[in-house]
Design a protein around this motif. Structure first.
Motif, PDB file in Angstrom:
ATOM      1  N   GLY A  99       0.812  -1.212   0.000  1.00  0.00           N
ATOM      2  CA  GLY A  99       0.000   0.000   0.000  1.00  0.00           C
ATOM      3  C   GLY A  99       0.841   1.256   0.000  1.00  0.00           C
ATOM      4  O   GLY A  99       0.491   2.240   0.649  1.00  0.00           O
ATOM      5  N   GLY A 100       1.960   1.221  -0.712  1.00  0.00           N
ATOM      6  CA  GLY A 100       2.825   2.392  -0.749  1.00  0.00           C
ATOM      7  C   GLY A 100       3.417   2.742   0.601  1.00  0.00           C
ATOM      8  O   GLY A 100       3.699   3.901   0.883  1.00  0.00           O
ATOM      9  N   GLY A 101       3.619   1.738   1.437  1.00  0.00           N
ATOM     10  CA  GLY A 101       4.216   1.958   2.752  1.00  0.00           C
ATOM     11  C   GLY A 101       3.198   2.131   3.870  1.00  0.00           C
ATOM     12  O   GLY A 101       3.581   2.354   5.019  1.00  0.00           O
ATOM     13  N   LEU A 102       1.909   2.001   3.558  1.00  0.00           N
ATOM     14  CA  LEU A 102       0.889   2.127   4.606  1.00  0.00           C
ATOM     15  C   LEU A 102       1.007   0.997   5.629  1.00  0.00           C
ATOM     16  O   LEU A 102       0.676   1.176   6.802  1.00  0.00           O
ATOM     17  CB  LEU A 102      -0.518   2.135   4.003  1.00  0.00           C
ATOM     18  N   VAL A 103       1.451  -0.170   5.175  1.00  0.00           N
ATOM     19  CA  VAL A 103       1.666  -1.305   6.076  1.00  0.00           C
ATOM     20  C   VAL A 103       3.087  -1.802   5.841  1.00  0.00           C
ATOM     21  O   VAL A 103       3.493  -2.055   4.712  1.00  0.00           O
ATOM     22  CB  VAL A 103       0.652  -2.443   5.816  1.00  0.00           C
ATOM     23  N   ARG A 104       3.842  -1.919   6.939  1.00  0.00           N
ATOM     24  CA  ARG A 104       5.227  -2.394   6.866  1.00  0.00           C
ATOM     25  C   ARG A 104       5.403  -3.546   7.844  1.00  0.00           C
ATOM     26  O   ARG A 104       5.010  -3.454   9.007  1.00  0.00           O
ATOM     27  CB  ARG A 104       6.196  -1.265   7.202  1.00  0.00           C
ATOM     28  N   THR A 140       8.263  -6.300   9.448  1.00  0.00           N
ATOM     29  CA  THR A 140       9.681  -6.581   9.657  1.00  0.00           C
ATOM     30  C   THR A 140       9.822  -8.030  10.091  1.00  0.00           C
ATOM     31  O   THR A 140       9.142  -8.473  11.017  1.00  0.00           O
ATOM     32  CB  THR A 140      10.266  -5.644  10.738  1.00  0.00           C
ATOM     33  N   VAL A 141      10.696  -8.756   9.394  1.00  0.00           N
ATOM     34  CA  VAL A 141      10.980 -10.146   9.741  1.00  0.00           C
ATOM     35  C   VAL A 141      12.485 -10.308   9.871  1.00  0.00           C
ATOM     36  O   VAL A 141      13.251  -9.502   9.362  1.00  0.00           O
ATOM     37  CB  VAL A 141      10.436 -11.148   8.687  1.00  0.00           C
ATOM     38  N   THR A 142      12.892 -11.362  10.561  1.00  0.00           N
ATOM     39  CA  THR A 142      14.315 -11.687  10.619  1.00  0.00           C
ATOM     40  C   THR A 142      14.696 -12.367   9.308  1.00  0.00           C
ATOM     41  O   THR A 142      13.825 -12.812   8.551  1.00  0.00           O
ATOM     42  CB  THR A 142      14.646 -12.627  11.787  1.00  0.00           C
ATOM     43  N   GLY A 143      15.987 -12.472   9.088  1.00  0.00           N
ATOM     44  CA  GLY A 143      16.471 -13.167   7.903  1.00  0.00           C
ATOM     45  C   GLY A 143      16.061 -14.627   7.877  1.00  0.00           C
ATOM     46  O   GLY A 143      16.056 -15.253   6.828  1.00  0.00           O
ATOM     47  N   SER A 144      15.688 -15.163   9.026  1.00  0.00           N
ATOM     48  CA  SER A 144      15.215 -16.547   9.075  1.00  0.00           C
ATOM     49  C   SER A 144      13.697 -16.638   8.965  1.00  0.00           C
ATOM     50  O   SER A 144      13.135 -17.719   9.035  1.00  0.00           O
ATOM     51  CB  SER A 144      15.707 -17.233  10.356  1.00  0.00           C
ATOM     52  N   GLY A 145      13.012 -15.481   8.791  1.00  0.00           N
ATOM     53  CA  GLY A 145      11.574 -15.491   8.525  1.00  0.00           C
ATOM     54  C   GLY A 145      10.671 -15.269   9.715  1.00  0.00           C
ATOM     55  O   GLY A 145       9.452 -15.386   9.597  1.00  0.00           O
ATOM     56  N   GLU A 146      11.207 -14.925  10.876  1.00  0.00           N
ATOM     57  CA  GLU A 146      10.379 -14.698  12.065  1.00  0.00           C
ATOM     58  C   GLU A 146       9.825 -13.272  12.040  1.00  0.00           C
ATOM     59  O   GLU A 146      10.584 -12.304  11.942  1.00  0.00           O
ATOM     60  CB  GLU A 146      11.216 -14.896  13.326  1.00  0.00           C
ATOM     61  N   LEU A 147       8.496 -13.136  12.126  1.00  0.00           N
ATOM     62  CA  LEU A 147       7.860 -11.820  12.130  1.00  0.00           C
ATOM     63  C   LEU A 147       8.198 -11.106  13.429  1.00  0.00           C
ATOM     64  O   LEU A 147       7.966 -11.616  14.514  1.00  0.00           O
ATOM     65  CB  LEU A 147       6.333 -11.960  11.991  1.00  0.00           C
ATOM     66  N   ARG A 148       8.779  -9.911  13.311  1.00  0.00           N
ATOM     67  CA  ARG A 148       9.199  -9.146  14.482  1.00  0.00           C
ATOM     68  C   ARG A 148       8.343  -7.918  14.736  1.00  0.00           C
ATOM     69  O   ARG A 148       8.148  -7.518  15.874  1.00  0.00           O
ATOM     70  CB  ARG A 148      10.657  -8.699  14.327  1.00  0.00           C
ATOM     71  N   ALA A 149       7.863  -7.270  13.662  1.00  0.00           N
ATOM     72  CA  ALA A 149       7.103  -6.036  13.852  1.00  0.00           C
ATOM     73  C   ALA A 149       6.141  -5.844  12.693  1.00  0.00           C
ATOM     74  O   ALA A 149       6.379  -6.302  11.578  1.00  0.00           O
ATOM     75  CB  ALA A 149       8.055  -4.844  13.947  1.00  0.00           C
ATOM     76  N   LEU A 150       5.062  -5.130  12.996  1.00  0.00           N
ATOM     77  CA  LEU A 150       4.061  -4.788  11.997  1.00  0.00           C
ATOM     78  C   LEU A 150       3.623  -3.361  12.289  1.00  0.00           C
ATOM     79  O   LEU A 150       3.169  -3.065  13.403  1.00  0.00           O
ATOM     80  CB  LEU A 150       2.877  -5.752  12.088  1.00  0.00           C
ATOM     81  N   VAL A 151       3.798  -2.478  11.316  1.00  0.00           N
ATOM     82  CA  VAL A 151       3.430  -1.074  11.494  1.00  0.00           C
ATOM     83  C   VAL A 151       2.328  -0.748  10.498  1.00  0.00           C
ATOM     84  O   VAL A 151       2.486  -0.967   9.289  1.00  0.00           O
ATOM     85  CB  VAL A 151       4.658  -0.153  11.259  1.00  0.00           C
ATOM     86  N   ILE A 152       1.220  -0.228  11.025  1.00  0.00           N
ATOM     87  CA  ILE A 152       0.078   0.115  10.182  1.00  0.00           C
ATOM     88  C   ILE A 152      -0.177   1.615  10.308  1.00  0.00           C
ATOM     89  O   ILE A 152      -0.448   2.113  11.412  1.00  0.00           O
ATOM     90  CB  ILE A 152      -1.176  -0.684  10.597  1.00  0.00           C
ATOM     91  N   ASP A 153      -0.076   2.314   9.191  1.00  0.00           N
ATOM     92  CA  ASP A 153      -0.373   3.739   9.160  1.00  0.00           C
ATOM     93  C   ASP A 153      -1.870   3.923   9.423  1.00  0.00           C
ATOM     94  O   ASP A 153      -2.689   3.197   8.854  1.00  0.00           O
ATOM     95  CB  ASP A 153       0.004   4.301   7.787  1.00  0.00           C
ATOM     96  N   PRO A 154      -2.242   4.877  10.280  1.00  0.00           N
ATOM     97  CA  PRO A 154      -3.669   5.105  10.567  1.00  0.00           C
ATOM     98  C   PRO A 154      -4.507   5.353   9.309  1.00  0.00           C
ATOM     99  O   PRO A 154      -5.696   5.037   9.290  1.00  0.00           O
ATOM    100  CB  PRO A 154      -3.664   6.330  11.480  1.00  0.00           C
TER     101      PRO A 154
END
Length: 113
Positions: free
Chosen positions: A41-46, A48-62
């Motif tokens: 979505g053009g950066g609206l949702v980002r 972050t995962v580790t190089g081994s594929g573990e989801l670390r963070a999820l940022v959602i623009d309001p």
């Protein structure tokens, strides 16, 4: 004829195999510490995962949050996580590819790689 009767130096081969295994373990550890990002979505949702594929963070623009349309938000989240995982896989190939090929191509009978 190969000097020494044609027999490979098994001690040297084992040392090389152990070094390659250690290099692979080190690379896997580095991947587990390295974070990569994917977005949608053009950066609206980002994501972050580790190089081994573990989801670390999820940022959602309001701006991406519409109570009347949660389906689009869910699609953006899935797309961001998939993009992050694709980036993680590319990083894995970059870090592990040469090491895994080295281990897999040894052809030494009795060794587990």
């Amino acid at each position: 004829m190969i000097p020494g009767g044609g027999q490979p130096n098994m001690q040297q081969l084992l040392q090389q195999a152990q070094k390659m295994q250690q290099d692979l373990a080190d690379a896997q550890e580095e991947l587990a510490r390295t974070e990569v990002e994917g977005q949608a979505g053009g950066g609206l949702v980002r994501a972050t995962v580790t190089g081994s594929g573990e989801l670390r963070a999820l940022v959602i623009d309001p701006k991406a949050v519409d109570p009347e349309d949660t389906e689009t938000l869910a699609d953006l989240v899935v797309a961001a996580v998939q993009a992050a995982n694709e980036n993680a896989q590319a990083l894995q190939q970059q870090k592990l590819g040469p090491l895994a090929q080295g281990l897999g191509g040894s052809g030494i009978p009795g060794l587990p790689f």
